[in-house]
Design a protein around this motif. Sequence first.
Motif, PDB file in Angstrom:
ATOM      1  N   ASP A  90       1.319   3.540  -3.963  1.00  0.00           N
ATOM      2  CA  ASP A  90       0.423   4.686  -3.784  1.00  0.00           C
ATOM      3  C   ASP A  90      -0.887   4.385  -4.528  1.00  0.00           C
ATOM      4  O   ASP A  90      -0.982   3.407  -5.272  1.00  0.00           O
ATOM      5  N   ASP A  91      -1.885   5.222  -4.338  1.00  0.00           N
ATOM      6  CA  ASP A  91      -3.200   4.964  -4.935  1.00  0.00           C
ATOM      7  C   ASP A  91      -3.166   4.858  -6.463  1.00  0.00           C
ATOM      8  O   ASP A  91      -3.748   3.915  -7.016  1.00  0.00           O
ATOM      9  N   ARG A  94      -1.653   1.517  -7.387  1.00  0.00           N
ATOM     10  CA  ARG A  94      -2.576   0.433  -7.044  1.00  0.00           C
ATOM     11  C   ARG A  94      -3.688   0.333  -8.098  1.00  0.00           C
ATOM     12  O   ARG A  94      -4.054  -0.763  -8.527  1.00  0.00           O
ATOM     13  N   ARG A  95      -4.196   1.488  -8.538  1.00  0.00           N
ATOM     14  CA  ARG A  95      -5.246   1.494  -9.574  1.00  0.00           C
ATOM     15  C   ARG A  95      -4.716   0.945 -10.896  1.00  0.00           C
ATOM     16  O   ARG A  95      -5.395   0.168 -11.571  1.00  0.00           O
TER      17      ARG A  95
END
Length: 119
Positions: A90-91, A94-95
């Motif tokens: 998910d975002d 990933r970050r």
Amino acid sequence: MCRGYFHVKEGLYTPLVNSVRLWAHSVLINVPQTLSRIEALTSQRVWSEELADRVKEAFVTTLDARVGHHLRLYEERKTMDDRISLSELDDPSRRRLKDALRTAKSLQQMTAKQFARSG
């Protein structure tokens, strides 16, 4: 990273562990675990608290990503590997992984500079 995949062991875990190990051994820290080595580097004032916190966060992110990936493979009855599909993240994950990569790269550069051999 190869197309749509990231090899978490080769791209993040091993570089972090090896850099921490080199720093620890250079000042005769002989504890076996990476997080314990980071603590010892800080307590011996080899590393700042800020650097240690960044490296710890990167290491924990790496472990989370790797274990999470292995659990998914296990549940899907697939062969274990360390290649994480970027689409499975998910975002926020990933970050965090991207931040961990930045920290690992910075640590590798700092390590290379510190331990560069002349001649």
